[in-house]
Design a protein around this motif. Structure first.
Motif, PDB file in Angstrom:
ATOM      1  N   ARG A 171      -2.794 -68.716 -14.356  1.00 12.24           N
ATOM      2  CA  ARG A 171      -1.371 -68.560 -14.631  1.00 12.24           C
ATOM      3  C   ARG A 171      -0.880 -69.484 -15.748  1.00 12.24           C
ATOM      4  O   ARG A 171       0.196 -69.286 -16.297  1.00 12.24           O
ATOM      5  CB  ARG A 171      -0.551 -68.834 -13.366  1.00 12.24           C
ATOM      6  N   ASN A 172      -1.650 -70.507 -16.064  1.00 12.94           N
ATOM      7  CA  ASN A 172      -1.216 -71.461 -17.076  1.00 12.94           C
ATOM      8  C   ASN A 172      -1.321 -70.841 -18.476  1.00 12.94           C
ATOM      9  O   ASN A 172      -2.349 -70.267 -18.833  1.00 12.94           O
ATOM     10  CB  ASN A 172      -2.060 -72.733 -16.992  1.00 12.94           C
ATOM     11  N   THR A 173      -0.265 -71.005 -19.251  1.00  7.99           N
ATOM     12  CA  THR A 173      -0.203 -70.362 -20.575  1.00  7.99           C
ATOM     13  C   THR A 173      -0.035 -71.383 -21.697  1.00  7.99           C
ATOM     14  O   THR A 173       0.467 -71.057 -22.771  1.00  7.99           O
ATOM     15  CB  THR A 173       0.954 -69.351 -20.615  1.00  7.99           C
ATOM     16  N   TYR A 174      -0.482 -72.607 -21.459  1.00  8.39           N
ATOM     17  CA  TYR A 174      -0.306 -73.665 -22.464  1.00  8.39           C
ATOM     18  C   TYR A 174      -1.488 -73.783 -23.431  1.00  8.39           C
ATOM     19  O   TYR A 174      -1.541 -74.717 -24.229  1.00  8.39           O
ATOM     20  CB  TYR A 174      -0.066 -75.018 -21.783  1.00  8.39           C
ATOM     21  N   THR A 175      -2.419 -72.863 -23.372  1.00  9.36           N
ATOM     22  CA  THR A 175      -3.633 -72.945 -24.197  1.00  9.36           C
ATOM     23  C   THR A 175      -3.520 -72.134 -25.480  1.00  9.36           C
ATOM     24  O   THR A 175      -4.538 -71.737 -26.053  1.00  9.36           O
ATOM     25  CB  THR A 175      -4.852 -72.467 -23.386  1.00  9.36           C
ATOM     26  N   THR A 176      -2.308 -71.896 -25.949  1.00  8.93           N
ATOM     27  CA  THR A 176      -2.086 -71.005 -27.091  1.00  8.93           C
ATOM     28  C   THR A 176      -2.867 -71.445 -28.329  1.00  8.93           C
ATOM     29  O   THR A 176      -3.557 -70.637 -28.967  1.00  8.93           O
ATOM     30  CB  THR A 176      -0.581 -70.941 -27.426  1.00  8.93           C
ATOM     31  N   GLU A 177      -2.769 -72.720 -28.701  1.00 12.52           N
ATOM     32  CA  GLU A 177      -3.445 -73.202 -29.902  1.00 12.52           C
ATOM     33  C   GLU A 177      -4.960 -73.084 -29.768  1.00 12.52           C
ATOM     34  O   GLU A 177      -5.656 -72.636 -30.692  1.00 12.52           O
ATOM     35  CB  GLU A 177      -3.062 -74.655 -30.176  1.00 12.52           C
ATOM     36  N   ALA A 178      -5.486 -73.469 -28.617  1.00 15.21           N
ATOM     37  CA  ALA A 178      -6.934 -73.407 -28.399  1.00 15.21           C
ATOM     38  C   ALA A 178      -7.433 -71.970 -28.452  1.00 15.21           C
ATOM     39  O   ALA A 178      -8.456 -71.678 -29.080  1.00 15.21           O
ATOM     40  CB  ALA A 178      -7.286 -74.045 -27.056  1.00 15.21           C
TER      41      ALA A 178
END
Length: 569
Positions: free
Chosen positions: A121-128
């Protein structure tokens, strides 16, 4: 179809003789267990409700909750076995673990968890994810394990230098039960890209990852910290004595079961709907939703909306994944349940759901001017970084109960329908979709909504609501049968020990040995789904046009949802 008396006798005998298989799935809201016989008939089940937590902006489950939940689930399974069959579940031939796909569990050399479990559910990996997509030449979704890993590297997180291995939730539980650090290929395909020929990690892409400037100083190579990849039916170990006690502290369940390669919930959904051959597909609908379409040819290029994963047998699959499906719908249904209780109506929740779902189909085909965004979390398919459930209607909307419920059913598949448009652009051949999940239990409702939403026939079987635990139990039975057949082929059938030996005769008599070991597709068709009846819903032209109109307004209103997600903290 056998009589009830005969089923009772054979079910009890199968349990007592250890001629059963057990599938366990750790879903987003429930941990479920399914016990089946050799033909895939469910004999007993157990479940435990759990919830993820948002801790320090990270969606997670406590590791202690994994084991307390599994033990509660197995305890309920034991009770169901006793109530239905008057027997004790002591031995099973096969056992398999499935869980929500992707996410990130990192361990040091001593096996200690380095950071709390990071879920899909975590969506903070956009840059990676963007860096990986560019470097690997394949879409890498935000929730994939490798995206979480690179995110930790880019953030300079302290634990990165101490990583000895990473895995998924299913892989973690499997290792504790069997001592084997492995993944089924379907689950592994949400960790790192898979080579379609070798059915293991793509070596060229592994080298590309290791060549990234960001990972130049880490003390490990990616290949050295990933679990071994296995296809369905391959040797994934046995349930150990310590593993059996982890599942069942009472000591009733004994070690020795053949373990199936651990899989993700997408793979078990494909198995549970017999959609593992090219040109078939399924939609699994739960807290999240995903469509899995088995490809007969490669895609034309990188598509952000499509994940390239595999079946449990390793065949390439186009996956359209959405973070949101039934969560907000369930919240609305719970409110109606509360209202029923308030007015003294004695209605079981299942019956109330049936009444509301059925009534929804009397509503306007276009939803009557109502809109719902069911985003409990961000939704990458529609570009919403952080979701907030939002219901809206126009001033002149036909605000009726039927239209309200129809709109919420439409919204459950809204993000999925948006993503599925891409498959048409890629000219992906799809003969039929199979529906799977609890939302399909009310006959002919969600099934028709989905058929209209995708303008594709949707079939549902009586097993549509069994869930991924049943699909995992089938994979466990397949693994046990393959192990027994393999022993028979080498002339060791008479000496086979443990749970696998209990089904050697069945493997031989059903064709597991004659002509060679079965493929997973042949096993499903020839053993599990021989008598299964499917009901197919054809798209209705009025419904297709109505949903298309509703979806157009849904997409036009997305900027409002994006703003709500960004500002309503």
């Amino acid at each position: 179809m056998t009589s009830t008396a005969l089923t009772t006798v054979t079910g009890a005998e199968a349990i007592t003789a250890g001629r059963t298989s057990l599938g366990i799935e750790l879903g987003s809201t429930r941990i479920k267990a399914s016990l089946i016989d050799e033909e895939g008939v469910q004999l007993a089940s157990g479940s435990h409700t759990w919830e993820n937590e948002l801790v320090d902006d990270n969606w997670t489950y406590a590791i202690d909750a994994v084991w307390s939940g599994l033990q509660a689930c197995i305890a309920e399974l034991h009770g169901d076995v006793r109530d239905r069959w008057g027997a004790e579940l002591m031995h099973v031939a096969g056992l398999g673990v499935s869980a929500m796909m992707h996410g990130y569990l990192a361990f040091d050399a001593a096996g200690e968890l380095l950071v709390p479990f990071r879920t899909w559910r975590n969506t903070y990996t956009t840059e990676a994810a963007a860096q990986l997509t560019d470097a690997l030449g394949q879409n890498i979704p935000l929730r994939w394990s490798v995206a979480h890993l690179l995110h930790a590297v880019l953030g300079g997180e302290e634990h990165v230098s101490r990583i000895a291995r990473i895995t998924t939730l299913a892989g973690y539980v499997h290792e504790r039960l069997s001592g084997r650090a492995v993944l089924g290929v379907g689950d592994a395909s949400g960790v790192f890209p898979i080579d379609a020929e070798t059915h293991s990690y793509d070596v060229v892409k592994l080298e590309a990852f290791d060549a990234l400037e960001a990972v130049a100083d880490v003390p490990w190579s990616l290949g050295s910290i990933l679990p071994e990849v296995l296809t369905a039916g391959e040797d994934a170990g046995q349930l150990t004595a310590s593993g059996a006690l982890l599942l069942d502290p009472t000591g009733t369940l004994q070690p020795g079961a053949v373990m199936a390669p651990p899989e993700g919930d997408a793979g078990t959904g494909m198995v549970a709907t017999n959609s593992v051959r090219p040109r078939t597909g399924n939609v699994s609908a739960g807290t999240s939703a995903f469509a899995m379409v088995v490809l007969e040819k490669p895609l034309g290029g990188v598509r952000d909306e499509i994940d390239l994963v595999t079946t449990p047998a390793g065949d390439p699959v186009a996956m359209i994944h959405t973070n949101n499906c039934t969560g907000d719908l369930d919240a609305w249904l719970q409110m109606f349940t509360e209202f029923a209780q308030l007015v003294g109506a004695d209605v079981e929740p299942t019956e109330l759901y049936r009444l509301l779902y059925t009534h929804a189909m009397t509503g306007a085909a276009d939803g009557g001017g109502l809109l719902s965004y069911n985003y409990l979390s961000g939704e990458h398919q529609t570009g919403v970084a952080s979701g907030r459930p939002l219901f809206a209607r126009s001033q002149d909307a036909d605000f009726t109960l039927a239209n309200l419920m129809r709109t919420h059913l439409y919204a459950a598949f809204g993000a999925l329908a948006s993503g599925m448009r891409v498959l048409g652009d890629e000219n992906v051949a799809l003969d039929e979709l199979f529906g799977h999940g609890g939302i399909f239990r009310t006959a002919g409702v969600a099934q028709h909504v989905l058929a209209d939403a995708l303008d594709t026939p949707v079939s549902v079987s009586s097993a549509a609501g069994e869930g991924g635990a049943w699909g995992m139990a089938i994979l466990a039975g397949f693994a046990a049968r393959q192990a027994a057949a393999s022993d028979a082929v080498v002339g060791a059938a008479g000496a086979t020990s443990g749970a696998a030996g209990a089904i050697t005769g069945a493997a031989v008599s059903s064709g597991g040995v004659d002509g060679g070991l079965r493929s997973l597709a042949d096993y499903l068709t020839g053993v599990i789904f021989t008598d299964t009846e499917f009901v197919t819903a054809q798209p209705d032209p009025v419904g297709v046009a109505g949903y298309a109109d509703w979806l157009a307004h849904y997409q036009q209103g997305l900027p409002v949802e994006r703003l709500a997600g960004a500002t309503l903290r």
